[in-house]
Design an enzyme around this catalytic site. Structure first.
Site, mmCIF file in Angstrom:
data_model
loop_
_atom_site.group_PDB
_atom_site.id
_atom_site.type_symbol
_atom_site.label_atom_id
_atom_site.label_comp_id
_atom_site.label_asym_id
_atom_site.label_seq_id
_atom_site.Cartn_x
_atom_site.Cartn_y
_atom_site.Cartn_z
ATOM 1 N N GLU A 7 -20.131 23.339 -19.223
ATOM 2 C CA GLU A 7 -19.473 24.258 -20.171
ATOM 3 C C GLU A 7 -20.280 25.553 -20.268
ATOM 4 O O GLU A 7 -21.508 25.513 -20.448
ATOM 5 C CB GLU A 7 -19.354 23.605 -21.548
ATOM 6 C CG GLU A 7 -18.834 24.604 -22.585
ATOM 7 C CD GLU A 7 -18.495 23.998 -23.939
ATOM 8 O OE1 GLU A 7 -17.895 22.913 -23.980
ATOM 9 O OE2 GLU A 7 -18.817 24.650 -24.950
ATOM 10 N N ASP A 44 -12.277 25.197 -23.170
ATOM 11 C CA ASP A 44 -12.794 24.448 -24.318
ATOM 12 C C ASP A 44 -13.296 25.481 -25.321
ATOM 13 O O ASP A 44 -14.492 25.746 -25.415
ATOM 14 C CB ASP A 44 -13.916 23.507 -23.886
ATOM 15 C CG ASP A 44 -14.378 22.647 -25.048
ATOM 16 O OD1 ASP A 44 -13.698 22.650 -26.087
ATOM 17 O OD2 ASP A 44 -15.423 21.978 -24.928
ATOM 18 N N HIS A 95 -8.837 14.081 -26.891
ATOM 19 C CA HIS A 95 -9.638 12.925 -27.312
ATOM 20 C C HIS A 95 -8.670 11.898 -27.865
ATOM 21 O O HIS A 95 -7.629 12.270 -28.420
ATOM 22 C CB HIS A 95 -10.576 13.276 -28.466
ATOM 23 C CG HIS A 95 -11.614 14.291 -28.164
ATOM 24 N ND1 HIS A 95 -11.424 15.622 -28.327
ATOM 25 C CD2 HIS A 95 -12.888 14.140 -27.738
ATOM 26 C CE1 HIS A 95 -12.519 16.274 -28.005
ATOM 27 N NE2 HIS A 95 -13.425 15.403 -27.635
ATOM 28 N N LYS A 126 -25.163 19.196 -23.083
ATOM 29 C CA LYS A 126 -25.361 20.207 -24.129
ATOM 30 C C LYS A 126 -26.792 20.039 -24.637
ATOM 31 O O LYS A 126 -27.255 18.905 -24.791
ATOM 32 C CB LYS A 126 -24.349 19.978 -25.252
ATOM 33 C CG LYS A 126 -24.333 21.079 -26.292
ATOM 34 C CD LYS A 126 -23.206 20.874 -27.302
ATOM 35 C CE LYS A 126 -23.186 21.991 -28.303
ATOM 36 N NZ LYS A 126 -22.167 21.814 -29.337
ATOM 37 N N HIS A 133 -22.538 25.787 -23.321
ATOM 38 C CA HIS A 133 -23.661 24.857 -23.370
ATOM 39 C C HIS A 133 -24.798 25.280 -22.441
ATOM 40 O O HIS A 133 -25.959 24.986 -22.711
ATOM 41 C CB HIS A 133 -23.188 23.446 -23.034
ATOM 42 C CG HIS A 133 -22.166 22.933 -24.002
ATOM 43 N ND1 HIS A 133 -21.600 21.694 -23.895
ATOM 44 C CD2 HIS A 133 -21.613 23.503 -25.105
ATOM 45 C CE1 HIS A 133 -20.739 21.522 -24.882
ATOM 46 N NE2 HIS A 133 -20.722 22.608 -25.624
ATOM 47 N N ASP A 140 -15.475 23.355 -18.371
ATOM 48 C CA ASP A 140 -15.124 23.845 -19.705
ATOM 49 C C ASP A 140 -15.428 25.334 -19.764
ATOM 50 O O ASP A 140 -16.590 25.760 -19.838
ATOM 51 C CB ASP A 140 -15.928 23.104 -20.785
ATOM 52 C CG ASP A 140 -15.312 21.759 -21.135
ATOM 53 O OD1 ASP A 140 -14.284 21.393 -20.530
ATOM 54 O OD2 ASP A 140 -15.860 21.079 -22.022
ATOM 55 N N ASP A 162 -23.112 26.847 -30.965
ATOM 56 C CA ASP A 162 -22.076 26.694 -29.939
ATOM 57 C C ASP A 162 -20.818 27.434 -30.389
ATOM 58 O O ASP A 162 -20.062 26.946 -31.223
ATOM 59 C CB ASP A 162 -21.799 25.193 -29.779
ATOM 60 C CG ASP A 162 -20.838 24.880 -28.664
ATOM 61 O OD1 ASP A 162 -20.665 25.717 -27.763
ATOM 62 O OD2 ASP A 162 -20.261 23.786 -28.703
ATOM 63 N N MET A 211 -6.758 15.300 -18.067
ATOM 64 C CA MET A 211 -8.063 14.773 -18.512
ATOM 65 C C MET A 211 -7.954 14.162 -19.901
ATOM 66 O O MET A 211 -7.213 14.662 -20.742
ATOM 67 C CB MET A 211 -9.083 15.923 -18.514
ATOM 68 C CG MET A 211 -10.475 15.565 -18.960
ATOM 69 S SD MET A 211 -10.706 15.571 -20.752
ATOM 70 C CE MET A 211 -11.384 17.204 -21.029
ATOM 71 N N GLU A 231 -20.634 15.734 -19.487
ATOM 72 C CA GLU A 231 -20.845 17.096 -20.020
ATOM 73 C C GLU A 231 -22.159 17.176 -20.785
ATOM 74 O O GLU A 231 -22.382 16.424 -21.732
ATOM 75 C CB GLU A 231 -19.668 17.442 -20.936
ATOM 76 C CG GLU A 231 -19.791 18.802 -21.599
ATOM 77 C CD GLU A 231 -18.572 19.145 -22.451
ATOM 78 O OE1 GLU A 231 -17.528 18.454 -22.336
ATOM 79 O OE2 GLU A 231 -18.668 20.089 -23.243
ATOM 80 N N ASP A 234 -7.666 12.877 -31.309
ATOM 81 C CA ASP A 234 -6.858 14.092 -31.509
ATOM 82 C C ASP A 234 -5.398 13.687 -31.694
ATOM 83 O O ASP A 234 -4.606 14.409 -32.294
ATOM 84 C CB ASP A 234 -6.919 15.027 -30.287
ATOM 85 C CG ASP A 234 -8.316 15.548 -30.009
ATOM 86 O OD1 ASP A 234 -9.158 15.514 -30.920
ATOM 87 O OD2 ASP A 234 -8.559 15.982 -28.856
ATOM 88 N N ASP A 254 -18.057 28.625 -28.613
ATOM 89 C CA ASP A 254 -16.746 28.260 -28.041
ATOM 90 C C ASP A 254 -15.739 29.405 -28.149
ATOM 91 O O ASP A 254 -14.604 29.212 -28.601
ATOM 92 C CB ASP A 254 -16.186 27.000 -28.726
ATOM 93 C CG ASP A 254 -16.984 25.742 -28.419
ATOM 94 O OD1 ASP A 254 -17.669 25.702 -27.384
ATOM 95 O OD2 ASP A 254 -16.913 24.796 -29.217
HETATM 96 C C1 GLT Z 1 -16.270 19.047 -28.646
HETATM 97 C C2 GLT Z 1 -17.386 19.620 -27.828
HETATM 98 C C3 GLT Z 1 -16.924 19.992 -26.474
HETATM 99 C C4 GLT Z 1 -16.516 18.812 -25.643
HETATM 100 C C5 GLT Z 1 -15.317 18.155 -26.166
HETATM 101 C C6 GLT Z 1 -15.061 16.897 -25.384
HETATM 102 S S1 GLT Z 1 -15.378 17.855 -27.851
HETATM 103 O O1 GLT Z 1 -15.384 20.053 -29.030
HETATM 104 O O2 GLT Z 1 -17.894 20.750 -28.508
HETATM 105 O O3 GLT Z 1 -17.868 20.731 -25.785
HETATM 106 O O4 GLT Z 1 -16.192 19.269 -24.367
HETATM 107 O O5 GLT Z 1 -15.576 15.781 -26.003
HETATM 108 MN MN MN Z 2 -19.048 24.089 -26.782
HETATM 109 MN MN MN Z 3 -16.974 21.183 -23.855
#
Ligand code: GLT
Ligand code: MN
Ligand code: MN
Length: 396
Positions: free
Chosen positions: A221, A295, A58, A187, A224, A249, A259, A92, A185, A61, A261
């Protein structure tokens, strides 16, 4: 375990991580960070050592929200130097349109047009940064594009404003003469109560309504799609069939939770297996050719060593699953079951591929007895067990 699972960009592995992923210091809504921050050049060095091919980011970042133009240029130069020193690429880039309180009511869907203009301008600066670093794909994750209460605005307005901003940005990129792809993306919720365009399926439709839909695709993702219990494999399959899988992702998630991750492959191993199989194209379909982006972030329990264990773990699991998928698709018994299910000795499938009076007549003439058609089992129990045995390393 075999060294063949060690990620190696020289052998064609194209694994990427975001600065925000390995750089995640372990803070959560209930407690502060648990490990030191790592600077972007240090992340680049660590990722190169771990065997990654690239790093994504980002704008914020790398460059703090309120940095001066001179500070920005110094940070970009240092980062570029680290990329050159360690041979990493930036495929990206994305824009943080969610952290600053200005985005608390949304960015492209904020009710205040000044906020929408601010978000669009910030996205342009983020895209410029991406172009400067060589990125070919720009991700848009609309984390704040939603509401806690639908009293705030009509969702039809939100979608219209979202479209206007995307069209504006596509128009601007084209005007600059850049060959960029946008990957949207989805969510369903978190951080907003409900986020607009909640799934990859919603996004795919929205994209078709854009002025430059050809330059827009999706960035699904795992977490998500899995949060609300949907199938990531189906989301990716629909995106690939539509030739809209522009980025991905990869991570892991348990259904119904926040979420998470998590490290790729660490939950729902079977889902991960079928996802990798689809991306690698071992089942005889076209493979996904873009970078395999993670991600995800390390558990909050970890120190820096644990962060690199996490990163290597994501890549190794991907490679192990790719090998298992290859073995599954080379298994004669798998072929036999699939062929039996897809057999079409009378050439009936093509009759459904287009309406015509002759196809209509042929369909009407077919002798189709539902009781006979329903008599034989499909052997999916055996097929799934074969998948599981390949996955568990008991076959192949
Ligand atoms: C953030 C989010 C991710 C996105 C990123 C890109 S930022 O961490 O939870 O799913 O992919 O903006
Ligand atoms: Mn996520
Ligand atoms: Mn993501």
């Amino acid at each position: 375990m075999s060294e063949s699972f060690t990620p190696n960009p020289a052998e064609g592995d194209r694994f990427t991580f975001g600065l925000w992923t390995v750089g995640n210091p372990g803070a959560d809504p209930f407690g502060p960070r648990t490990r030191p921050r790592i600077s972007p050049p240090e992340i680049v060095e660590g990722l190169a050592k771990a065997g990654a091919w690239g790093v994504n980011l980002h704008d914020n970042d790398l460059i703090p929200f309120d940095a001066s133009p001179t500070e920005r240029d110094v940070l970009v130069k240092e980062f570029q130097q680290a990329l050159d020193d360690h041979g990493l690429v930036v495929p990206m880039a994305t824009t943080n349109l969610f952290s600053h309180p200005v985005f608390r009511d949304g960015a492209f869907t904020a009710s205040d047009p000044k906020v929408r203009a601010f978000a669009t301008r910030k996205a342009m600066r983020g895209i410029e940064l991406g172009v400067e670093l060589g990125a070919e794909t720009v991700v848009f994750w609309g984390g704040r594009e939603g509401v806690e209460t639908d009293a705030a605005r009509d969702s039809r307005d939100a979608i219209k404003w979202y479209r206007e901003c995307m069209n504006f940005l596509c128009g601007w990129v084209k005007d600059q003469g850049w060959e960029l792809k946008f990957a949207l993306e989805a969510k369903p919720n978190e951080p907003r109560g409900d986020i607009y365009l909640a799934t990859t399926g919603h996004m795919l439709h929205f994209i078709e309504t854009l002025a430059h839909s050809e330059m827009c695709g999706v960035n699904p993702e795992v977490a998500h799609e899995n949060m609300p219990g949907l199938s990531m494999v189906h989301a990716v399959g629909q995106a690939m069939e539509a030739e809209k899988l522009f980025h991905i992702d990869l991570n892991a998630q348990r259904i119904g939770r926040y979420d998470q991750d998590l490290r790729f492959g660490s939950e729902d191993l079977k889902g991960a297996f079928f996802l990798v199989r689809m991306l690698e194209g071992t089942g005889g379909y076209s493979a996904y050719t873009g970078p395999r982006h993670f991600d995800a972030h390390a558990y909050r329990t970890e120190d820096l060593e644990g962060v690199w264990d996490f990163a290597v773990g994501c890549m190794r699991s991907y490679k192990i699953l790719a090998e298992r998928a290859q073995e599954f698709d080379a298994d004669a018994e798998v072929h036999e079951i699939l062929e039996a299910n897809h057999a079409d000795p009378e050439g009936i499938g093509p009759l459904l591929a287009g309406f015509s009076s002759s196809n209509l007549e042929a369909i009407e003439q077919l002798s189709l007895d539902p009781d006979i058609l329903a008599a034989a089992g499909h052997r999916y129990e055996r097929l799934d067990q074969l998948a599981m045995e390949h996955l568990m390393g008991a076959r192949g």
